[in-house]
Design a protein around this motif. Structure first.
Motif, PDB file in Angstrom:
ATOM      1  N   PHE A  45       1.020  -1.434   0.077  1.00  0.00           N
ATOM      2  CA  PHE A  45       0.465  -0.513   0.208  1.00  0.00           C
ATOM      3  C   PHE A  45       1.088   1.538   0.156  1.00  0.00           C
ATOM      4  CE2 PHE A  45      -3.109  -3.164   1.333  1.00  0.00           C
ATOM      5  CZ  PHE A  45      -4.291  -2.767   0.693  1.00  0.00           C
ATOM      6  N   ILE A  46       1.834   1.490   1.112  1.00  0.00           N
ATOM      7  CA  ILE A  46       3.038   2.684   0.767  1.00  0.00           C
ATOM      8  C   ILE A  46       3.815   2.689  -0.563  1.00  0.00           C
ATOM      9  CG2 ILE A  46       5.224   3.325   1.547  1.00  0.00           C
ATOM     10  CD1 ILE A  46       4.169   1.709   4.508  1.00  0.00           C
ATOM     11  N   ALA A  47       3.719   1.659  -0.948  1.00  0.00           N
ATOM     12  CA  ALA A  47       4.698   1.873  -2.651  1.00  0.00           C
ATOM     13  C   ALA A  47       3.302   1.831  -3.629  1.00  0.00           C
ATOM     14  CB  ALA A  47       5.093   0.708  -3.277  1.00  0.00           C
ATOM     15  N   PHE A  48       2.317   2.126  -3.664  1.00  0.00           N
ATOM     16  CA  PHE A  48       1.136   2.417  -4.583  1.00  0.00           C
ATOM     17  C   PHE A  48       0.972   3.686  -4.138  1.00  0.00           C
ATOM     18  CE2 PHE A  48      -2.549   3.252  -5.522  1.00  0.00           C
ATOM     19  CZ  PHE A  48      -3.368   2.506  -6.704  1.00  0.00           C
ATOM     20  N   ALA A  49       0.970   4.396  -3.186  1.00  0.00           N
ATOM     21  CA  ALA A  49       0.619   5.193  -2.522  1.00  0.00           C
ATOM     22  C   ALA A  49       1.805   7.001  -3.028  1.00  0.00           C
ATOM     23  CB  ALA A  49       0.336   5.680  -0.925  1.00  0.00           C
ATOM     24  N   LEU A  50       2.765   5.538  -2.608  1.00  0.00           N
ATOM     25  CA  LEU A  50       4.146   6.866  -2.769  1.00  0.00           C
ATOM     26  C   LEU A  50       5.033   7.080  -3.974  1.00  0.00           C
ATOM     27  CD1 LEU A  50       6.747   8.371  -2.161  1.00  0.00           C
ATOM     28  CD2 LEU A  50       8.335   6.381  -2.394  1.00  0.00           C
ATOM     29  N   VAL A  51       4.044   5.562  -5.257  1.00  0.00           N
ATOM     30  CA  VAL A  51       4.704   5.910  -6.833  1.00  0.00           C
ATOM     31  C   VAL A  51       3.023   6.908  -7.247  1.00  0.00           C
ATOM     32  CG1 VAL A  51       4.396   4.564  -8.458  1.00  0.00           C
ATOM     33  CG2 VAL A  51       5.865   3.755  -6.969  1.00  0.00           C
ATOM     34  N   SER A  52       2.066   7.288  -6.777  1.00  0.00           N
ATOM     35  CA  SER A  52       1.098   7.681  -7.660  1.00  0.00           C
ATOM     36  C   SER A  52       1.545   8.783  -7.725  1.00  0.00           C
ATOM     37  CB  SER A  52      -0.150   7.750  -6.845  1.00  0.00           C
ATOM     38  OG  SER A  52      -1.124   6.270  -6.717  1.00  0.00           O
ATOM     39  N   VAL A  57       3.618  13.931 -10.343  1.00  0.00           N
ATOM     40  CA  VAL A  57       4.470  14.986  -9.740  1.00  0.00           C
ATOM     41  C   VAL A  57       5.965  15.101 -11.295  1.00  0.00           C
ATOM     42  CG1 VAL A  57       6.543  15.975  -8.689  1.00  0.00           C
ATOM     43  CG2 VAL A  57       4.304  15.783  -7.384  1.00  0.00           C
ATOM     44  N   CYS A  58       6.996  13.783 -11.859  1.00  0.00           N
ATOM     45  CA  CYS A  58       7.596  14.429 -12.116  1.00  0.00           C
ATOM     46  C   CYS A  58       7.677  12.803 -13.092  1.00  0.00           C
ATOM     47  CB  CYS A  58       9.004  14.058 -11.963  1.00  0.00           C
ATOM     48  SG  CYS A  58       9.657  13.018 -10.810  1.00  0.00           S
ATOM     49  N   GLY A  59       7.361  11.180 -12.621  1.00  0.00           N
ATOM     50  CA  GLY A  59       7.852   9.828 -13.567  1.00  0.00           C
ATOM     51  C   GLY A  59       6.988   9.904 -14.970  1.00  0.00           C
ATOM     52  N   TYR A  60       5.412  10.474 -14.655  1.00  0.00           N
ATOM     53  CA  TYR A  60       5.096  10.305 -16.476  1.00  0.00           C
ATOM     54  C   TYR A  60       5.906  11.216 -16.925  1.00  0.00           C
ATOM     55  CZ  TYR A  60       1.510  10.995 -20.416  1.00  0.00           C
ATOM     56  OH  TYR A  60       1.196  10.628 -21.207  1.00  0.00           O
ATOM     57  N   SER A  61       6.261  12.101 -16.587  1.00  0.00           N
ATOM     58  CA  SER A  61       6.961  13.087 -17.446  1.00  0.00           C
ATOM     59  C   SER A  61       8.027  12.298 -18.192  1.00  0.00           C
ATOM     60  CB  SER A  61       7.305  14.634 -16.991  1.00  0.00           C
ATOM     61  OG  SER A  61       7.879  15.484 -17.879  1.00  0.00           O
ATOM     62  N   LEU A  62       9.114  11.557 -16.772  1.00  0.00           N
ATOM     63  CA  LEU A  62      10.533  11.140 -17.080  1.00  0.00           C
ATOM     64  C   LEU A  62      10.084   9.909 -18.487  1.00  0.00           C
ATOM     65  CD1 LEU A  62      12.005  11.293 -13.931  1.00  0.00           C
ATOM     66  CD2 LEU A  62      12.464  12.961 -15.919  1.00  0.00           C
ATOM     67  N   SER A  63       9.493   9.691 -17.732  1.00  0.00           N
ATOM     68  CA  SER A  63       8.558   8.309 -18.703  1.00  0.00           C
ATOM     69  C   SER A  63       8.150   8.013 -20.614  1.00  0.00           C
ATOM     70  CB  SER A  63       7.645   7.004 -18.019  1.00  0.00           C
ATOM     71  OG  SER A  63       8.144   7.008 -17.013  1.00  0.00           O
ATOM     72  N   PHE A  64       7.473   9.460 -20.374  1.00  0.00           N
ATOM     73  CA  PHE A  64       6.938   9.833 -21.579  1.00  0.00           C
ATOM     74  C   PHE A  64       7.361  11.003 -22.380  1.00  0.00           C
ATOM     75  CE2 PHE A  64       4.766   6.112 -19.478  1.00  0.00           C
ATOM     76  CZ  PHE A  64       4.629   5.084 -20.283  1.00  0.00           C
ATOM     77  N   GLY A  65       8.058  11.538 -21.647  1.00  0.00           N
ATOM     78  CA  GLY A  65       7.927  13.097 -22.159  1.00  0.00           C
ATOM     79  C   GLY A  65       9.173  13.431 -23.175  1.00  0.00           C
ATOM     80  N   THR A  66       8.971  14.183 -24.062  1.00  0.00           N
ATOM     81  CA  THR A  66       9.855  14.339 -25.166  1.00  0.00           C
ATOM     82  C   THR A  66      11.284  13.815 -25.240  1.00  0.00           C
ATOM     83  OG1 THR A  66       8.861  16.405 -25.412  1.00  0.00           O
ATOM     84  CG2 THR A  66      11.382  16.069 -26.686  1.00  0.00           C
ATOM     85  N   TYR A  77       5.652  17.705 -19.025  1.00  0.00           N
ATOM     86  CA  TYR A  77       4.081  17.273 -18.929  1.00  0.00           C
ATOM     87  C   TYR A  77       4.441  17.236 -16.319  1.00  0.00           C
ATOM     88  CZ  TYR A  77       3.853  15.186 -23.142  1.00  0.00           C
ATOM     89  OH  TYR A  77       3.156  15.589 -24.531  1.00  0.00           O
ATOM     90  N   ALA A  78       5.724  17.820 -16.254  1.00  0.00           N
ATOM     91  CA  ALA A  78       5.661  17.694 -14.555  1.00  0.00           C
ATOM     92  C   ALA A  78       4.607  18.135 -14.054  1.00  0.00           C
ATOM     93  CB  ALA A  78       7.354  18.479 -14.625  1.00  0.00           C
ATOM     94  N   PHE A  79       3.923  17.484 -13.473  1.00  0.00           N
ATOM     95  CA  PHE A  79       3.015  18.801 -12.596  1.00  0.00           C
ATOM     96  C   PHE A  79       1.478  17.581 -13.644  1.00  0.00           C
ATOM     97  CE2 PHE A  79       6.714  20.084 -10.095  1.00  0.00           C
ATOM     98  CZ  PHE A  79       5.811  20.185  -8.990  1.00  0.00           C
ATOM     99  N   LEU A  80       2.101  16.975 -14.250  1.00  0.00           N
ATOM    100  CA  LEU A  80       0.720  16.784 -15.275  1.00  0.00           C
ATOM    101  C   LEU A  80       0.289  18.174 -16.302  1.00  0.00           C
ATOM    102  CD1 LEU A  80      -1.706  14.332 -13.658  1.00  0.00           C
ATOM    103  CD2 LEU A  80       0.389  14.010 -14.632  1.00  0.00           C
TER     104      LEU A  80
END
Length: 399
Positions: A45-52, A57-66, A77-80
């Motif tokens: 549960f902690i893992a899911f909350a932390l990653v969410s 904040v930055c994970g999506y952008s680092l993964s799918f940004g330019t 895409y930081a902070f969506l």
């Protein structure tokens, strides 16, 4: 233009994959000793909350940004920023959510390598660094336009990104001598405290995996249907193969059966959009036997990778990624594999696997060393003896 049918389908798949993270917690919780059951479930549960939070904040952008030199995405895409309700087929926000649950699940799997002995505060720092520096780059490599995608590596739903990364990261934690073996490992019994709970967790994983693989088609179409059926076939073949192999050596244990099913699920994950049902039987059965052999190897070597993420996810991910390069057919995924006259694809898979294994293991080792130096990864001997449920959470399982 938004496709309402595809949107509804991916919403359901996202919820199914989210359920896999507490499923990991229940599976792991049933396999540890009773004094650490709550702690093990809580880590998921902690893992899911932390990653969410990290993801938006930055994970999506680092993964799918330019793409930046094939290695990482940009921060646009930081902070969506710029992510809204519109999109091509499904809303952009839904794609963010679907990928977020993958990332949360992956960190939960890594907890296998630190079961029954990690401090919560240390795990929070480790998890934040690991997701940012290991998971996000791997996701970009495979799915965000990074070097692996440019190279032609195939990973439909996360064989390298999720399973090889988590399995070899768990091994790095276990081998690094940063966390060390559990007290009494090899000298005292450490049998599972609740096998029915572990089986329930395994059932949730099997169920959620349909969303994991079929949802990766990102549409309600024939490719999703193919991914759905091959997922079940491979899991069934893996369960039966492990069951029979264990039976030859003794008794056909239920934990082994569900472990074989998970091995089959892991192995079909990169291949689900590239192979057909008959290949899924071979992939699942092969993974069941291969991962069972990896588990026996770990036991012979006395390695305390507590819950076998390495044997099942790490080695199963390798088997599945290579099998994808062998069994892929153009009629399903547009690419031919080794068995259909394209040895080049198999070699691409070999290179991809080698790089992901080395990066996951090496980067995790460094991160663990840094966290241990800053705040210490492991609980005290007294806390470990008492159990993390009481020592870390102030709670206990009452019979």
């Amino acid at each position: 233009m938004i496709d309402t049918g595809a949107t509804a389908f991916i919403l359901i798949c996202t919820a199914m994959v989210m359920l896999m993270t507490p499923g990991v917690g229940l599976f792991y919780g049933g396999l540890v000793r009773r004094k650490n059951l709550i702690s093990m479930i809580a880590l998921s549960f902690i893992a899911f909350a932390l990653v969410s939070i990290q993801w938006v904040v930055c994970g999506y952008s680092l993964s799918f940004g330019t793409d930046i030199h094939g290695l990482i995405g940009g921060l646009e895409y930081a902070f969506l920023q710029g992510i809204g309700m519109g999109g091509d087929g499904i809303p952009d926000l839904l794609f963010v959510a679907f990928q977020m649950v993958f990332a949360g699940l992956t960190l939960a799997i890594v907890t296998s390598g630190v079961a029954e002995r990690i401090r919560i505060g240390s795990f929070l720092l480790f998890g934040l660094l690991w997701t940012t520096l290991v998971y996000d780059p791997l996701a970009h490599w495979a799915w965000g336009g990074g070097w692996a995608a440019q190279f032609g590596a195939l990973d439909f739903a996360g064989g390298t990104v999720v399973h090889i990364s988590s399995g070899f990261s768990a091994l790095a934690l276990a081998l690094a001598l940063v966390i060390g073996k559990r007290l009494g490992f090899g000298g005292h019994g450490m049998e599972p405290n609740n096998i029915p709970l572990a089986l329930l967790g395994g059932a949730l994983l099997w169920f959620g995996w349909f969303g994991f693989n079929a949802g990766s088609a990102l549409a309600a179409n024939g490719l999703a249907a193919n991914a759905f059926i091959v997922t079940n076939i491979s899991a069934a073949a893996g369960a039966l193969a492990w069951l029979c192999a264990a039976w030859v050596r003794g008794r056909p244990g239920s934990v082994g059966m569900i472990s074989g099913a998970i091995a089959g699920l892991v192995a079909i994950t990169p291949a689900a959009g590239f192979v057909g049902p008959m290949a899924a039987i071979a992939i699942g059965a092969g993974a069941g036997l291969f991962c069972y052999g990896a588990l026996l190897f770990r036991v012979r070597k006395g390695l305390d990778e507590s819950l076998d993420a390495w044997a099942i996810h790490g080695m199963g991910g390798i088997f599945g990624a290579l099998a994808t390069g062998a069994f892929a057919v153009a009629a399903i995924g547009g690419v031919e594999g080794l068995l259909y006259g394209n040895p080049g694809q198999f070699l691409i898979q070999v290179v991809d696997v080698g790089v992901v294994v080395a990066y996951s293991f090496g980067a995790t080792y460094v991160i663990a060393r840094v966290v241990d130096a800053v705040m210490g990864l492991r609980v005290t001997e007294e806390e470990e003896y008492v159990g993390l449920d009481i020592a870390q959470h102030g709670e206990s399982v009452r019979v």
